[in-house]
Scaffold this active site. Sequence first.
Site, PDB file in Angstrom:
ATOM      1  N   ASP A 105      -4.468   5.672  -1.824  1.00 37.40           N
ATOM      2  CA  ASP A 105      -4.394   5.703  -3.284  1.00 37.40           C
ATOM      3  C   ASP A 105      -5.771   6.032  -3.861  1.00 37.40           C
ATOM      4  OD1 ASP A 105      -1.848   4.731  -2.968  1.00 37.40           O
ATOM      5  OD2 ASP A 105      -2.462   2.651  -3.289  1.00 37.40           O
TER       6      ASP A 105
HETATM    7  N1  URA Z   1      -1.255   0.861   0.921  1.00 38.19           N
HETATM    8  C1  URA Z   1      -1.534   0.958  -0.386  1.00 38.19           C
HETATM    9  O1  URA Z   1      -0.974   0.254  -1.199  1.00 38.19           O
HETATM   10  N2  URA Z   1      -2.440   1.854  -0.772  1.00 38.19           N
HETATM   11  C2  URA Z   1      -3.093   2.655   0.082  1.00 38.19           C
HETATM   12  O2  URA Z   1      -3.929   3.445  -0.348  1.00 38.19           O
HETATM   13  C3  URA Z   1      -2.812   2.530   1.449  1.00 38.19           C
HETATM   14  C4  URA Z   1      -1.895   1.622   1.845  1.00 38.19           C
END
Ligand code: URA
Length: 237
Positions: A105
């Site tokens: 993310d």
């Molecule tokens: N899980 C998440 O919520 N975000 C990420 O970036 C990776 C795994």
Amino acid sequence: MLIRLDRLLSQAGECSRSEAARLIRGGEVLVDGAPARSGAEKIDPENSVVTLRGRTVRFSNRVCLMMNKPAGVLTATEDRDQKTVLDLLKGPHARMRLFPVGRLDKDTEGLLLLTDDGELAHRVISPKSGVEKVYYAETDGALAREDAIAFAAGLELRDGTRCLPAKLELLETGERSAVLVTVREGKYHQVRRMLASRGAPVTKLKRLSVGGLRLDDSIAPGEYRELSEDEISSIFL
Ligand code: URA
């Protein structure tokens, strides 16, 4: 495996395929000491020496980078408005056709792989491979042993999505918690949603490892380095 000379030069990050044609016409590319004639010439990368302007071109069949992704950067190959992880690449790496392996993310930090090898990316991401990813998370809200038990049993998220069994290790607990989460799949916002489903929204998330490969602590946020073939293999150990 034979590979076209122009493709080899572009994969090595030396130039684009169209620039390769120009360099070859200009006699600037030698194959085993003799001027190359055409970009279509087939090269055996294992056994030939290619030089560009007198310098040996280093090529391997694939490139895989370990990046320490900073928060605030998109895991995407391009975006009209926002900075992407590809914008962080410099020099030859910026010219290679690299893409991120899976997705972190925008606000997640840590280990992100980038490669030009679609098969490798598929093996890392595919749930069938069962590659474990370990995340360090800080949360608002307390977490306790029963949350770890629920993780191990396989959580049901708020929208009904079922997760595979996962590991929750409590590092610090209290009003705020620090935990390690190990998952074998990569659903959208998975770790954030898993922790939110236990009443502990994430305030910081950092990926520490992918399979047997740990983030190299000496890589500063926004920086990266190439992995050796042994390091790539360690992902699957
Ligand atoms: N899980 C998440 O919520 N975000 C990420 O970036 C990776 C795994």
